[in-house]
Write a protein that holds these residues in place. Structure first.
Motif, PDB file in Angstrom:
ATOM      1  N   MET A  40      19.136  51.373  48.299  1.00 30.85           N
ATOM      2  CA  MET A  40      18.352  51.443  47.068  1.00 30.85           C
ATOM      3  C   MET A  40      16.901  51.070  47.369  1.00 30.85           C
ATOM      4  SD  MET A  40      21.247  49.421  44.863  1.00 30.85           S
ATOM      5  CE  MET A  40      20.544  49.587  43.226  1.00 30.85           C
ATOM      6  N   SER A  41      15.977  51.801  46.806  1.00 25.02           N
ATOM      7  CA  SER A  41      14.555  51.554  47.060  1.00 25.02           C
ATOM      8  C   SER A  41      13.798  51.414  45.748  1.00 25.02           C
ATOM      9  CB  SER A  41      13.942  52.696  47.880  1.00 25.02           C
ATOM     10  OG  SER A  41      14.583  52.824  49.136  1.00 25.02           O
ATOM     11  N   VAL A  42      12.934  50.424  45.688  1.00 24.00           N
ATOM     12  CA  VAL A  42      12.017  50.258  44.562  1.00 24.00           C
ATOM     13  C   VAL A  42      10.602  50.514  45.081  1.00 24.00           C
ATOM     14  CG1 VAL A  42      11.058  48.661  42.862  1.00 24.00           C
ATOM     15  CG2 VAL A  42      13.503  48.584  43.407  1.00 24.00           C
ATOM     16  N   PRO A  43       9.912  51.533  44.572  1.00 23.54           N
ATOM     17  CA  PRO A  43       8.562  51.814  45.058  1.00 23.54           C
ATOM     18  C   PRO A  43       7.611  50.665  44.729  1.00 23.54           C
ATOM     19  CG  PRO A  43       9.066  53.133  43.120  1.00 23.54           C
ATOM     20  CD  PRO A  43      10.345  52.477  43.526  1.00 23.54           C
ATOM     21  N   VAL A  44       6.681  50.427  45.634  1.00 21.49           N
ATOM     22  CA  VAL A  44       5.739  49.319  45.463  1.00 21.49           C
ATOM     23  C   VAL A  44       4.306  49.846  45.452  1.00 21.49           C
ATOM     24  CG1 VAL A  44       4.780  47.232  46.516  1.00 21.49           C
ATOM     25  CG2 VAL A  44       7.257  47.610  46.517  1.00 21.49           C
ATOM     26  N   GLN A  45       3.579  49.462  44.435  1.00 25.62           N
ATOM     27  CA  GLN A  45       2.144  49.692  44.382  1.00 25.62           C
ATOM     28  C   GLN A  45       1.452  48.405  44.830  1.00 25.62           C
ATOM     29  OE1 GLN A  45       0.632  52.625  43.584  1.00 25.62           O
ATOM     30  NE2 GLN A  45       2.693  53.535  43.414  1.00 25.62           N
ATOM     31  N   TYR A  46       0.565  48.533  45.804  1.00 22.19           N
ATOM     32  CA  TYR A  46      -0.149  47.356  46.295  1.00 22.19           C
ATOM     33  C   TYR A  46      -1.532  47.267  45.652  1.00 22.19           C
ATOM     34  CZ  TYR A  46       3.332  46.725  50.009  1.00 22.19           C
ATOM     35  OH  TYR A  46       4.489  46.509  50.702  1.00 22.19           O
ATOM     36  N   ASN A 160      -4.082  35.124  56.403  1.00 23.34           N
ATOM     37  CA  ASN A 160      -4.942  35.661  55.344  1.00 23.34           C
ATOM     38  C   ASN A 160      -4.355  36.973  54.820  1.00 23.34           C
ATOM     39  OD1 ASN A 160      -7.127  36.065  53.621  1.00 23.34           O
ATOM     40  ND2 ASN A 160      -8.295  37.168  55.192  1.00 23.34           N
ATOM     41  N   ILE A 161      -3.701  36.911  53.668  1.00 26.36           N
ATOM     42  CA  ILE A 161      -3.074  38.091  53.054  1.00 26.36           C
ATOM     43  C   ILE A 161      -4.126  38.840  52.242  1.00 26.36           C
ATOM     44  CG2 ILE A 161      -1.286  38.918  51.495  1.00 26.36           C
ATOM     45  CD1 ILE A 161      -0.133  37.649  53.971  1.00 26.36           C
ATOM     46  N   THR A 162      -4.278  40.134  52.513  1.00 29.47           N
ATOM     47  CA  THR A 162      -5.333  40.910  51.838  1.00 29.47           C
ATOM     48  C   THR A 162      -4.813  41.828  50.732  1.00 29.47           C
ATOM     49  OG1 THR A 162      -5.170  42.655  53.519  1.00 29.47           O
ATOM     50  CG2 THR A 162      -6.783  40.887  53.891  1.00 29.47           C
ATOM     51  N   ARG A 163      -3.489  42.050  50.684  1.00 31.10           N
ATOM     52  CA  ARG A 163      -2.941  42.868  49.602  1.00 31.10           C
ATOM     53  C   ARG A 163      -1.578  42.366  49.204  1.00 31.10           C
ATOM     54  NH1 ARG A 163      -0.678  48.729  51.492  1.00 31.10           N
ATOM     55  NH2 ARG A 163       0.925  48.007  52.941  1.00 31.10           N
ATOM     56  N   VAL A 164      -1.247  42.561  47.932  1.00 32.63           N
ATOM     57  CA  VAL A 164       0.010  42.074  47.364  1.00 32.63           C
ATOM     58  C   VAL A 164       0.603  43.140  46.446  1.00 32.63           C
ATOM     59  CG1 VAL A 164      -0.634  39.638  47.484  1.00 32.63           C
ATOM     60  CG2 VAL A 164      -1.249  40.984  45.461  1.00 32.63           C
ATOM     61  N   PHE A 165       1.844  42.918  46.009  1.00 33.30           N
ATOM     62  CA  PHE A 165       2.457  43.824  45.049  1.00 33.30           C
ATOM     63  C   PHE A 165       1.686  43.762  43.725  1.00 33.30           C
ATOM     64  CE2 PHE A 165       7.143  43.480  46.707  1.00 33.30           C
ATOM     65  CZ  PHE A 165       6.697  43.707  48.000  1.00 33.30           C
ATOM     66  N   SER A 166       1.593  44.879  43.043  1.00 34.63           N
ATOM     67  CA  SER A 166       1.086  44.835  41.670  1.00 34.63           C
ATOM     68  C   SER A 166       2.067  44.032  40.827  1.00 34.63           C
ATOM     69  CB  SER A 166       0.946  46.243  41.105  1.00 34.63           C
ATOM     70  OG  SER A 166       2.225  46.831  40.915  1.00 34.63           O
ATOM     71  N   ASP A 167       1.617  43.526  39.684  1.00 33.54           N
ATOM     72  CA  ASP A 167       2.503  42.728  38.832  1.00 33.54           C
ATOM     73  C   ASP A 167       3.722  43.530  38.392  1.00 33.54           C
ATOM     74  OD1 ASP A 167       0.827  40.569  39.066  1.00 33.54           O
ATOM     75  OD2 ASP A 167      -0.196  40.893  37.156  1.00 33.54           O
ATOM     76  N   ASP A 168       3.527  44.817  38.084  1.00 27.32           N
ATOM     77  CA  ASP A 168       4.649  45.656  37.664  1.00 27.32           C
ATOM     78  C   ASP A 168       5.645  45.841  38.810  1.00 27.32           C
ATOM     79  OD1 ASP A 168       5.926  47.554  35.718  1.00 27.32           O
ATOM     80  OD2 ASP A 168       5.484  48.985  37.313  1.00 27.32           O
ATOM     81  N   SER A 169       5.145  46.068  40.013  1.00 30.32           N
ATOM     82  CA  SER A 169       6.038  46.222  41.166  1.00 30.32           C
ATOM     83  C   SER A 169       6.780  44.929  41.455  1.00 30.32           C
ATOM     84  CB  SER A 169       5.238  46.655  42.399  1.00 30.32           C
ATOM     85  OG  SER A 169       4.681  47.936  42.232  1.00 30.32           O
ATOM     86  N   LYS A 170       6.071  43.817  41.331  1.00 29.59           N
ATOM     87  CA  LYS A 170       6.703  42.521  41.606  1.00 29.59           C
ATOM     88  C   LYS A 170       7.893  42.286  40.695  1.00 29.59           C
ATOM     89  CE  LYS A 170       5.275  38.658  39.806  1.00 29.59           C
ATOM     90  NZ  LYS A 170       4.551  37.407  39.452  1.00 29.59           N
TER      91      LYS A 170
END
Length: 337
Positions: A40-46, A160-170
Motif C-alpha cells: 500500500m502506498s500513500v503519495p507524499v507532497q513535500y 539539517n532537514i530541508t524538506r518535510v511532508f505537507s500537513d495533508d500528507s503527514k
C-alpha cells in the motif's frame, strides 16, 4: 514449491495424498494457511522548511520480532504499529513536521525497530520528551512478559532537514499507519489455539514520492483472506493511496470429514497406544497448492519423523524416528488397501 505449482491434476487419478514433509513425530498436520503480499502506498507532497526547528529522531528498539506466521500468536509488539500510535497521539498536542518514517526489515517478519524523523520548535522539545515518558510506560504495561526490553526514545539530531511532508500528507500517512489492519484477525474453532487469519505490517518505507506499507496476509480460509484484503482496499481508497497484491498462494482448509485423517489416527493408536496430535500451521505448505489444483477435492494429510534445526547447517534427522514412521506408513497403507 515449484513441483506443486506445475503439477497437472489431469495426470493423476487418485484423490488421497499422504505428504511426508512434516518434522515432528506424532503430529499430524491437517491444514495450512494461504497468503498474499499487499503493498500500500500513500503519495507524499513535500514542502521546504521555512522556519528554525529542532530535528528529533523517535526510535523504537528492543522488540523480539519473529516469524509473522508461526509467532503471530505470541502477541509480540509490532514496531510500526507502536510508532503509529505514538505519533498520532503526539500530533494531538505538538504541531510537528514529519520528515520520514521507516520500520521493519522483511514483509513476513514481525518488525522489531522503527524510526520517525520529526521537526519541532525548540520550545516544544520538552513536550515531546514528556510524551516519550508517558508512552514508554503505556507500552511497558501492555507488553509486560512479552517484550520486556522494548525501548521508546527520542534523540536530538544535528542533521539539517530541508524538506518535510505537507500537513495533508503527514496526516494521511499517520492515519494509514494507525488504522492499518495488523495481528490476529480470527482463530479456528475446529483446531485448538490455531490462528485462522492474520496480517502483519512488516515494512514501512519512505521514498521520494510516497510512504509504502508492506504487509503479509495469511488465512486458512480463502474468503477471510479476501476480507482482510478488502479492508486494505477500502482504507487505501479513503486515504487517496494505491494498493498492489502479489505472491498469492492458496490455503489448505481443514476438512472435518477427512477419511485419511481417521485412518492415520486409528493406526497410530493401534501401534503406539496413544492418540496423535492433530495440528495445523499458520504458514504455507505444498498441500495448499495441491489442494487448489484439485479445487479442494482431495483428501490430504502430512506427517513425518523428527527433524531438527531445519534449513540450517545443523539440520539433522532421528534415524530411530524414521524407522518408526516408516512402519507407521506401511501399516496405514495396509489399512487403506
Amino acid at each position: 514449491m515449484g513441483g506443486a505449482m506445475n503439477l497437472d491434476p489431469s495426470n493423476l487419478n487418485g484423490r488421497m495424498l499422504i505428504n511426508i514433509d512434516s518434522e515432528e513425530e506424532g503430529t499430524l498436520l491437517v491444514s495450512c494457511s494461504g497468503g498474499i503480499r499487499s503493498k500500500m502506498s500513500v503519495p507524499v507532497q513535500y514542502e521546504d522548511v521555512s522556519e528554525q526547528y529542532s530535528t528529533l529522531a523517535i526510535r523504537i528498539r528492543g522488540l523480539k520480532g519473529g516469524h509473522s506466521g508461526m509467532e503471530i500468536n505470541k502477541e509480540r509488539g509490532n514496531s510500526n504499529k507502536l510508532m503509529g500510535r505514538f505519533l498520532m497521539d503526539l500530533n494531538s498536542v505538538v504541531d510537528f513536521k514529519l520528515a520520514s518514517i521507516n520500520g521493519g526489515a522483511k514483509m513476513n517478519a514481525i518488525p522489531r525497530e522503527a524510526d520517525g524523523i520529526i521537526l519541532v520548535r525548540e520550545e516544544e522539545v520538552s513536550r515531546v520528551q514528556d510524551k516519550i515518558s508517558e508512552w514508554s510506560k503505556i507500552f511497558a504495561n501492555e507488553l509486560q512478559g512479552i517484550d520486556p526490553d522494548l525501548c521508546l526514545k527520542v534523540e536530538k539530531l544535528d542533521e539539517n532537514i530541508t524538506r518535510v511532508f505537507s500537513d495533508d500528507s503527514k496526516i494521511k500517512v499517520l492515519r494509514m499507519l494507525f488504522l492499518m489492519p495488523n495481528g490476529i484477525k480470527s482463530m479456528s474453532m475446529a483446531i485448538k489455539d490455531l490462528v485462522q487469519s492474520s496480517t502483519n505490517l512488516g515494512v514501512v518505507t519512505t521514498t521520494n514520492e510516497s510512504v509504502v506499507f508492506d504487509s503479509a496476509v495469511r488465512s486458512s480460509v480463502k474468503s477471510l483472506k479476501k476480507s482482510i484484503c478488502d479492508d486494505m482496499i477500502v482504507l487505501t481508497e479513503i486515504l487517496d493511496g494505491s494498493i498492489e497484491f502479489e505472491s498469492d498462494y492458496p490455503e489448505w482448509q481443514y476438512n472435518p470429514q477427512s477419511e485419511i485423517r481417521n485412518v492415520f489416527e486409528k493406526v497410530y493408536e493401534d501401534i503406539f497406544g496413544n492418540k496423535p496430535h492433530i495440528s495445523a500451521i499458520h504458514a504455507g505448505l505444498e498441500c495448499g497448492l495441491i489442494s487448489d489444483k484439485f479445487n479442494g477435492n482431495i483428501d490430504q494429510i502430512s506427517f513425518g519423523p523428527n527433524i531438527y534445526d531445519v534449513h540450517t547447517p545443523n539440520e539433522h534427522i532421528s534415524i530411530s524416528s524414521v524407522e518408526r514412521m516408516y512402519s507407521y506408513l506401511v501399516a496405514v497403507l495396509k489399512e487403506i488397501k
